[in-house]
Scaffold this active site. Structure first.
Site, mmCIF file in Angstrom:
data_model
loop_
_atom_site.group_PDB
_atom_site.id
_atom_site.type_symbol
_atom_site.label_atom_id
_atom_site.label_comp_id
_atom_site.label_asym_id
_atom_site.label_seq_id
_atom_site.Cartn_x
_atom_site.Cartn_y
_atom_site.Cartn_z
ATOM 1 N N ASP A 74 10.274 71.682 -22.780
ATOM 2 C CA ASP A 74 9.019 71.778 -23.878
ATOM 3 C C ASP A 74 9.798 71.437 -25.148
ATOM 4 O O ASP A 74 11.097 71.894 -25.297
ATOM 5 C CB ASP A 74 8.712 73.254 -24.033
ATOM 6 C CG ASP A 74 7.393 73.475 -23.554
ATOM 7 O OD1 ASP A 74 6.713 72.686 -23.021
ATOM 8 O OD2 ASP A 74 7.384 74.557 -22.903
ATOM 9 N N GLU A 128 -4.199 73.916 -19.195
ATOM 10 C CA GLU A 128 -3.825 75.332 -19.046
ATOM 11 C C GLU A 128 -5.390 76.039 -19.558
ATOM 12 O O GLU A 128 -5.747 75.709 -20.706
ATOM 13 C CB GLU A 128 -2.757 75.799 -20.074
ATOM 14 C CG GLU A 128 -2.844 77.277 -20.158
ATOM 15 C CD GLU A 128 -1.566 77.916 -20.896
ATOM 16 O OE1 GLU A 128 -1.228 79.053 -21.208
ATOM 17 O OE2 GLU A 128 -0.671 76.990 -21.524
ATOM 18 N N LYS A 135 7.947 67.808 -22.304
ATOM 19 C CA LYS A 135 6.574 68.383 -22.301
ATOM 20 C C LYS A 135 6.191 68.496 -23.924
ATOM 21 O O LYS A 135 6.853 69.069 -24.643
ATOM 22 C CB LYS A 135 6.399 69.690 -21.657
ATOM 23 C CG LYS A 135 4.916 69.940 -21.573
ATOM 24 C CD LYS A 135 4.675 71.020 -20.717
ATOM 25 C CE LYS A 135 4.933 72.273 -20.995
ATOM 26 N NZ LYS A 135 4.181 72.846 -22.259
ATOM 27 N N GLU A 137 2.623 69.193 -26.559
ATOM 28 C CA GLU A 137 1.287 69.766 -26.666
ATOM 29 C C GLU A 137 0.139 69.074 -27.617
ATOM 30 O O GLU A 137 0.850 68.762 -28.972
ATOM 31 C CB GLU A 137 1.120 71.221 -27.170
ATOM 32 C CG GLU A 137 2.028 72.062 -25.963
ATOM 33 C CD GLU A 137 1.788 73.674 -26.540
ATOM 34 O OE1 GLU A 137 1.120 73.964 -27.541
ATOM 35 O OE2 GLU A 137 2.590 74.572 -25.802
ATOM 36 N N ASP A 150 9.068 76.870 -23.554
ATOM 37 C CA ASP A 150 9.056 77.558 -24.739
ATOM 38 C C ASP A 150 8.568 79.260 -24.571
ATOM 39 O O ASP A 150 8.401 79.865 -25.598
ATOM 40 C CB ASP A 150 8.487 76.732 -25.890
ATOM 41 C CG ASP A 150 6.979 76.597 -25.915
ATOM 42 O OD1 ASP A 150 6.336 77.002 -24.947
ATOM 43 O OD2 ASP A 150 6.476 75.861 -26.944
ATOM 44 N N SER A 151 7.716 79.523 -23.452
ATOM 45 C CA SER A 151 7.764 80.683 -23.330
ATOM 46 C C SER A 151 8.913 81.576 -23.186
ATOM 47 O O SER A 151 8.782 82.966 -23.072
ATOM 48 C CB SER A 151 6.945 80.765 -21.671
ATOM 49 O OG SER A 151 7.895 80.055 -20.874
#
Length: 266
Positions: free
Chosen positions: A82, A179, A110, A112, A43-44
């Site tokens: 993501d 991270e 992925k 978070e 999602d960067s």
């Protein structure tokens, strides 16, 4: 083709593996040629492709679109994708959105968070959808953290992160991504779990390394993160090309020369 079984064997054998973000077909082909082991449709893209100041505006449809672009040209890498901000807080939404990304071509989803993800991780695993759980500095929680800061410093924070990792692995997580955590903590986590651990700003002792593609090509707007290395202008990139940068990254991670001491947090 690289699979989760491949990565588990890498961990067992002590072979370091690579991951790069990718958002389109052309770069996916170039990464294939460089034998990059895993690709992350991150999602960067909200920041490096769409021009936002965070990952928060990215939608599931955005992620599915870019995942499909990459999947069409990928032949050998394991593809992670993501689930974006607020797309997996409700279990039924998380299942539907995971299905959309898997059908677009992802091999692993992925997400978070920590132990609060356990039910989702187990549900997806039982449905044949592997997960990579991202801990430490989680960009979707940037407003909670008050900015992009190193996480896991101090005994209490380190113990919580380690407990969260163990919980999601027990729940069925296939991969862990750490991270911006102290290198010693990342090493402890990597040794404590049986699944492969990918690091970014987490030192050299994780099983794999990931970088945002634009960062490792020197296309950084503003301050360059400590954990980033410019492989495009590196003198060892004798081709002076993007393809050469990808190949050098693969070589550097595999041989253990990246990341070095200058890239880690303590």
């Amino acid at each position: 083709m690289t699979t989760l079984t491949t990565l588990k064997k890498f961990k067992k054998d002590g072979t370091k593996f690579t991951c790069l973000t990718c958002y389109d077909a052309m770069f996916a082909r170039m990464m294939d040629k460089a034998q990059i082991d895993t690709i992350l449709i991150g999602d960067s893209l909200g920041m490096v492709v769409q021009g936002h100041d965070s990952t928060l505006p990215v939608s599931v449809d955005d992620m599915a679109y870019h995942t499909a672009n990459v999947a069409r040209s990928n032949e050998q890498a394991l593809i992670l994708a993501d689930l974006p901000f607020m797309s997996y807080t409700i279990l039924s939404d998380a299942i539907a959105n995971s299905r959309k990304l898997m059908q677009a071509g992802a091999h692993v989803i992925k997400i978070e968070g920590g132990r609060e993800l356990c039910e989702l991780v187990t549900t997806l695993a039982q449905a044949g959808t592997p997960t990579c759980v991202h801990l430490g500095l989680t960009p979707q929680s940037v407003n909670v953290f008050g900015g992009y800061k190193v996480q896991g410093r101090g005994d209490e924070a380190a113990n919580k992160l380690l407990d969260d990792v163990k919980a999601v692995v027990e729940a069925g997580a296939a991969l862990i991504l750490l991270e911006c955590v102290p290198a010693d903590l990342a090493k402890m986590v990597t040794q404590a779990v049986s699944v492969p651990v990918i690091g970014i700003g987490a030192g050299a002792d994780t099983d794999g390394q990931v970088l945002v593609m634009h960062d490792m090509l020197g296309m950084v707007h503003g301050r360059v993160p400590r954990f980033v290395h410019d492989f495009l202008t590196d003198e060892r990139n004798t081709e002076h090309s993007i393809a050469g940068a990808f190949a050098l990254y693969q070589q550097s991670v595999r041989e253990g020369s990246f990341p070095s001491e200058q890239h880690k947090f303590s």
